[in-house]
Design an enzyme around this catalytic site. Sequence first.
Site, mmCIF file in Angstrom:
data_model
loop_
_atom_site.group_PDB
_atom_site.id
_atom_site.type_symbol
_atom_site.label_atom_id
_atom_site.label_comp_id
_atom_site.label_asym_id
_atom_site.label_seq_id
_atom_site.Cartn_x
_atom_site.Cartn_y
_atom_site.Cartn_z
ATOM 1 C CG HIS A 132 -1.718 1.252 1.380
ATOM 2 N ND1 HIS A 132 -2.910 1.461 0.714
ATOM 3 C CD2 HIS A 132 -1.482 2.372 2.110
ATOM 4 C CE1 HIS A 132 -3.377 2.661 1.035
ATOM 5 N NE2 HIS A 132 -2.528 3.238 1.883
ATOM 6 C CD GLU A 133 2.268 3.580 3.729
ATOM 7 O OE1 GLU A 133 2.635 4.663 3.241
ATOM 8 O OE2 GLU A 133 1.243 3.464 4.431
ATOM 9 C CG HIS A 136 0.229 6.353 -0.708
ATOM 10 N ND1 HIS A 136 -0.906 7.007 -1.139
ATOM 11 C CD2 HIS A 136 -0.108 5.719 0.446
ATOM 12 C CE1 HIS A 136 -1.889 6.800 -0.276
ATOM 13 N NE2 HIS A 136 -1.439 6.017 0.688
ATOM 14 C CD GLU A 191 -4.730 6.558 2.398
ATOM 15 O OE1 GLU A 191 -4.183 5.538 1.938
ATOM 16 O OE2 GLU A 191 -4.197 7.264 3.264
#
Length: 271
Positions: A132-133, A136, A191
């Site tokens: 997930h990070e 970004h 997100e």
Amino acid sequence: MIKGIFKGILVSVLLICNLPVNAQFNLKKAVSSATKAVQAFTLTDDQMADYVRESVNWMDTHNPVLPDYNPYVVRLNALTEGITDADGIPLNFKVYDVIDINAFACPDGSVRVFSSLMDLMDDDELMGVIGHEIGHVMKHHSKNAFKTELLTGAMKDAISSTGGKAAALTDSQFGTLSSALINAKYSQKQEKEADECGYDFLVANGRNPWGMVMAFEKLESLENQSGGSSNYINKMFSSHPETKDRIKKMSDRATKEGIARPAKTDSTEAE
């Protein structure tokens, strides 16, 4: 907007010639400030890269980075083996030995995982958070957030261009930038984009995307138990309905694609 600033500078320069000395001095200061604003808003990618690199170095210097032989690092290296880049951005991984529950990825591909998060997560869940990070980073959310921090508030006055090299920053300013990298908050849209991008990243690298679902479920459970006392939990889940929708969307996608959900180990069963 930039065109308007340049026009204002030109008019100011023409007016200086017809003003008294004291007035000329004050107006020259205004022109200088406007010029610095133009330089700030035309920050180059190379300058951005310099600031990111120096900020990451500052963080690594001011946080307890665990050595290669430490069990936390051995575990992280084993989990990320073979994962060398994200859409052409080279990745590097380190563990900070701190009590906060957190993980973050920087625009240059530096991924930093906190030991307390590793205590909380099993391997699949930890990779879900990392995916997930990195999402970004791949969607340039972290880069845009970092640039915004550079060009706003007190930071704006420190940014200038001299011979193509970014201006030197103070220790305090690097602390501000580092905090922005660690605690960057994103919109719900961002997100969701990071969820999708991180999901694809995990699959492309042979990791199970259910790990992201499981990590979010665990963090959401902790939020409910603790009232959202963790900064990372607050950052990840600013809206309860949106959180449930994100979890459902990823779960439905993994199920539709025929990807089996990993079984929980005894050490990660909910208390």
